[in-house]
Design a protein around this motif. Structure first.
Motif, PDB file in Angstrom:
ATOM      1  N   THR A   1      10.613  -4.429  15.345  1.00  0.00           N
ATOM      2  CA  THR A   1       9.660  -3.736  14.468  1.00  0.00           C
ATOM      3  C   THR A   1       9.569  -2.251  14.808  1.00  0.00           C
ATOM      4  N   PHE A   2      10.247  -1.824  15.871  1.00  0.00           N
ATOM      5  CA  PHE A   2      10.250  -0.415  16.241  1.00  0.00           C
ATOM      6  C   PHE A   2      11.506  -0.121  17.051  1.00  0.00           C
ATOM      7  N   GLY A   3      11.814   1.151  17.208  1.00  0.00           N
ATOM      8  CA  GLY A   3      12.974   1.531  18.016  1.00  0.00           C
ATOM      9  C   GLY A   3      13.350   2.986  17.789  1.00  0.00           C
ATOM     10  N   TRP A   4      14.330   3.443  18.541  1.00  0.00           N
ATOM     11  CA  TRP A   4      14.816   4.819  18.432  1.00  0.00           C
ATOM     12  C   TRP A   4      16.057   4.846  17.548  1.00  0.00           C
ATOM     13  N   TYR A   5      16.097   5.779  16.647  1.00  0.00           N
ATOM     14  CA  TYR A   5      17.209   5.914  15.701  1.00  0.00           C
ATOM     15  C   TYR A   5      17.995   7.188  16.016  1.00  0.00           C
ATOM     16  N   SER A   6      19.289   7.046  16.154  1.00  0.00           N
ATOM     17  CA  SER A   6      20.153   8.193  16.445  1.00  0.00           C
ATOM     18  C   SER A   6      20.884   8.624  15.181  1.00  0.00           C
ATOM     19  N   ALA A   7      20.534   9.786  14.675  1.00  0.00           N
ATOM     20  CA  ALA A   7      21.206  10.320  13.489  1.00  0.00           C
ATOM     21  C   ALA A   7      22.562  10.890  13.889  1.00  0.00           C
ATOM     22  N   SER A   8      23.564  10.639  13.091  1.00  0.00           N
ATOM     23  CA  SER A   8      24.920  11.094  13.406  1.00  0.00           C
ATOM     24  C   SER A   8      25.045  12.610  13.362  1.00  0.00           C
ATOM     25  N   THR A   9      24.089  13.264  12.681  1.00  0.00           N
ATOM     26  CA  THR A   9      24.165  14.724  12.537  1.00  0.00           C
ATOM     27  C   THR A   9      23.529  15.462  13.711  1.00  0.00           C
ATOM     28  N   ILE A  10      22.946  14.715  14.652  1.00  0.00           N
ATOM     29  CA  ILE A  10      22.197  15.349  15.733  1.00  0.00           C
ATOM     30  C   ILE A  10      23.096  15.637  16.928  1.00  0.00           C
ATOM     31  N   ASN A  11      22.942  16.835  17.466  1.00  0.00           N
ATOM     32  CA  ASN A  11      23.613  17.217  18.709  1.00  0.00           C
ATOM     33  C   ASN A  11      22.565  17.814  19.645  1.00  0.00           C
TER      34      ASN A  11
ATOM     35  N   ARG B   1      11.293  20.284  22.315  1.00  0.00           N
ATOM     36  CA  ARG B   1      11.647  18.900  21.982  1.00  0.00           C
ATOM     37  C   ARG B   1      10.704  18.387  20.898  1.00  0.00           C
ATOM     38  N   VAL B   2      11.281  17.823  19.849  1.00  0.00           N
ATOM     39  CA  VAL B   2      10.506  17.326  18.715  1.00  0.00           C
ATOM     40  C   VAL B   2      10.765  15.834  18.528  1.00  0.00           C
ATOM     41  N   TRP B   3       9.700  15.078  18.316  1.00  0.00           N
ATOM     42  CA  TRP B   3       9.823  13.678  17.924  1.00  0.00           C
ATOM     43  C   TRP B   3       9.508  13.554  16.438  1.00  0.00           C
ATOM     44  N   ILE B   4      10.287  12.739  15.742  1.00  0.00           N
ATOM     45  CA  ILE B   4       9.994  12.385  14.352  1.00  0.00           C
ATOM     46  C   ILE B   4       9.694  10.888  14.321  1.00  0.00           C
ATOM     47  N   THR B   5       8.554  10.507  13.746  1.00  0.00           N
ATOM     48  CA  THR B   5       8.273   9.083  13.571  1.00  0.00           C
ATOM     49  C   THR B   5       8.278   8.770  12.077  1.00  0.00           C
ATOM     50  N   PHE B   6       8.864   7.615  11.730  1.00  0.00           N
ATOM     51  CA  PHE B   6       8.972   7.240  10.322  1.00  0.00           C
ATOM     52  C   PHE B   6       8.934   5.726  10.186  1.00  0.00           C
ATOM     53  N   TYR B   7       8.916   5.255   8.956  1.00  0.00           N
ATOM     54  CA  TYR B   7       8.725   3.836   8.687  1.00  0.00           C
ATOM     55  C   TYR B   7       9.976   3.005   8.950  1.00  0.00           C
ATOM     56  N   ARG B   8       9.736   1.839   9.519  1.00  0.00           N
ATOM     57  CA  ARG B   8      10.811   0.881   9.783  1.00  0.00           C
ATOM     58  C   ARG B   8      11.573   0.513   8.510  1.00  0.00           C
ATOM     59  N   ALA B   9      10.875   0.436   7.382  1.00  0.00           N
ATOM     60  CA  ALA B   9      11.520   0.045   6.121  1.00  0.00           C
ATOM     61  C   ALA B   9      12.657   0.990   5.770  1.00  0.00           C
ATOM     62  N   TRP B  10      12.520   2.274   6.092  1.00  0.00           N
ATOM     63  CA  TRP B  10      13.601   3.220   5.809  1.00  0.00           C
ATOM     64  C   TRP B  10      14.814   2.915   6.671  1.00  0.00           C
ATOM     65  N   GLN B  11      14.572   2.560   7.920  1.00  0.00           N
ATOM     66  CA  GLN B  11      15.672   2.226   8.827  1.00  0.00           C
ATOM     67  C   GLN B  11      16.354   0.935   8.388  1.00  0.00           C
ATOM     68  N   GLN B  12      15.571  -0.042   7.946  1.00  0.00           N
ATOM     69  CA  GLN B  12      16.120  -1.334   7.518  1.00  0.00           C
ATOM     70  C   GLN B  12      17.055  -1.193   6.325  1.00  0.00           C
ATOM     71  N   THR B  13      16.693  -0.313   5.411  1.00  0.00           N
ATOM     72  CA  THR B  13      17.439  -0.208   4.157  1.00  0.00           C
ATOM     73  C   THR B  13      18.372   0.997   4.108  1.00  0.00           C
TER      74      THR B  13
ATOM     75  N   VAL C   1      14.999  11.907   6.723  1.00  0.00           N
ATOM     76  CA  VAL C   1      14.922  11.944   8.184  1.00  0.00           C
ATOM     77  C   VAL C   1      16.119  12.688   8.764  1.00  0.00           C
ATOM     78  N   ASP C   2      17.311  12.361   8.271  1.00  0.00           N
ATOM     79  CA  ASP C   2      18.525  13.000   8.780  1.00  0.00           C
ATOM     80  C   ASP C   2      18.524  14.506   8.517  1.00  0.00           C
ATOM     81  N   GLU C   3      18.112  14.900   7.324  1.00  0.00           N
ATOM     82  CA  GLU C   3      18.108  16.320   6.970  1.00  0.00           C
ATOM     83  C   GLU C   3      17.101  17.096   7.817  1.00  0.00           C
TER      84      GLU C   3
END
Length: 389
Positions: free
Chosen positions: A175-185, A193-205, A211-213
């Motif tokens: 129901t939660f976790g860290w997402y690694s965007a391929s565009t991030i270096n 340091r910035v944290w972005i929090t967003f909905y699990r439903a976006w990650q699921q689908t 988020v990536d942009e």
């Protein structure tokens, strides 16, 4: 099947009458979540083709739309599944029409489920299947993910054949976790340091363009970015994961794209604010950019309530809208047009610059800061300056 025209909500802008044009099909799936509908269009569409119809529940909140859809689509279906966010109180007319068509000869069998992660016994009374079966289908959608959507498709196929099981086991998903965007270096960063929090439903689908942009633009400005998805930031386990990361990689700024308030009445400050850095509310609108531009107030009332007013009670700093729901793909066989979150690059650049400024301010010594205090004078008399309203 006409009713007396005294239904509540006819003048409610949130329940405006929209044209609902669909022909009947064997399976009808109605959901409050665009992300869920888009995922089913990709996964169920090839399986069922023109035997399937998908519909956003918001389009059926207006009494006339609910009546029309029940009479012309639901009446002729064999199975109708509803995933309703907000329960019976948000969709009284739709549920009333469902009972009405059944009393007038409709043979459609229904599964009426909550659109959240909690079983709703009141909605369950509108289902025609036994509770154990209904809970299995509910669990498929609560857990989400491609595998569970495929399991649900197999279950629908079996129900069409009047088979009530056994069905595949539900696959448990985090129901939660860290997402690694391929565009991030994050190898080169110096500005914070910035944290972005967003909905699990976006990650699921996979609805992650905004988020990536946003993460990419922050990274471009020399900010290290970590992305965290969660069903709810009220979950103790999700909070523990954030606290654990904060011990070694504390954020300078938090950008949350999750709505509502997560604080409790007995708390002086909410969880995110307890992490000791500025928390910016970043809005992902449920409407299109065109609607935002044309609305003199910008956001509609529901977006203001959940993405501005309630988050402010947690002490978050409002930024602006960085993404909008736009039509993304037409599924002609399903008579459905999918929606996805689309980033607004100009707004994203603004939020990224704002985040950079907040990170720099946090690292600036107090002796070097310049503080401005702004007094309100509402009502607009000089004697009212600083008056709390």
């Amino acid at each position: 099947m006409h009713r007396i025209a005294n239904d509540a909500g006819r003048l409610d802008l949130e329940r405006r009458l929209e044209s609902v044009r669909q022909s009947p099909a064997e399976i009808v799936f109605v959901s409050s979540a665009d992300t869920e509908l888009s995922a089913l269009a990709r996964i169920w569409g090839p399986e069922f083709g023109n035997r399937l119809r998908l519909m956003n529940a918001a389009s059926l909140q207006h009494p006339e739309a609910a009546e029309h859809y029940a009479d012309h689509v639901l009446f002729n279906a064999r199975i109708a599944i509803f995933r309703l966010h907000g329960g019976k109180a948000y969709f009284p007319k739709l549920l009333e029409e469902l009972l009405h068509i059944k009393s007038h000869g409709a043979t459609v069998r229904t599964l009426v489920l909550a659109g959240t992660d909690e079983w709703d016994p009141e909605l369950a009374t509108y289902s025609d299947y036994a509770e154990p079966l209904a809970r299995t289908i509910f669990d498929y959608f609560r857990e989400g993910g491609i595998t569970n959507y495929e399991h649900a498709a197999k279950a629908m196929g079996a129900l069409l054949e009047n088979q009530t099981g056994p069905f595949p086991e539900v696959e448990k998903n985090p129901t939660f976790g860290w997402y690694s965007a391929s565009t991030i270096n994050n190898q080169v960063h110096c500005n914070g340091r910035v944290w972005i929090t967003f909905y699990r439903a976006w990650q699921q689908t996979g609805d992650l363009a905004v988020v990536d942009e946003l993460a990419s633009e922050l990274n471009r400005l020399g900010l290290e970015v970590s992305n965290f998805f969660a069903y709810s930031l009220r979950e103790p386990e999700a909070q523990e994961a954030l606290l654990e990361r904060a011990e070694t990689e504390p954020p300078d700024v938090i950008l949350t794209m999750q709505s509502f308030s997560i604080g409790r009445m007995d708390e002086r400050i909410s969880f995110l604010e307890s992490l000791g850095c500025p928390v910016l509310q970043v809005i992902a609108s449920s409407e299109s950019r065109d609607a935002w531009i044309k609305n003199p107030r910008g956001l509609n009332p529901s977006n203001v309530a959940i993405s501005v007013a309630l988050p402010e009670t947690d002490g978050r700093v409002l930024s602006t809208v960085v993404g909008f729901k736009e039509f993304s793909k037409i599924h002609r066989e399903l008579e459905f047009q999918a929606k996805a979150m689309v980033p607004d690059r100009e707004q994203i650049r603004h939020v990224a610059e704002l985040s950079k400024n907040w990170a720099e301010l946090r690292k600036t010594s107090n002796s070097e800061k310049r503080v401005a205090i702004i007094f309100a004078n509402y009502p607009n008399r000089d004697s009212r300056i600083g008056n709390g309203v």
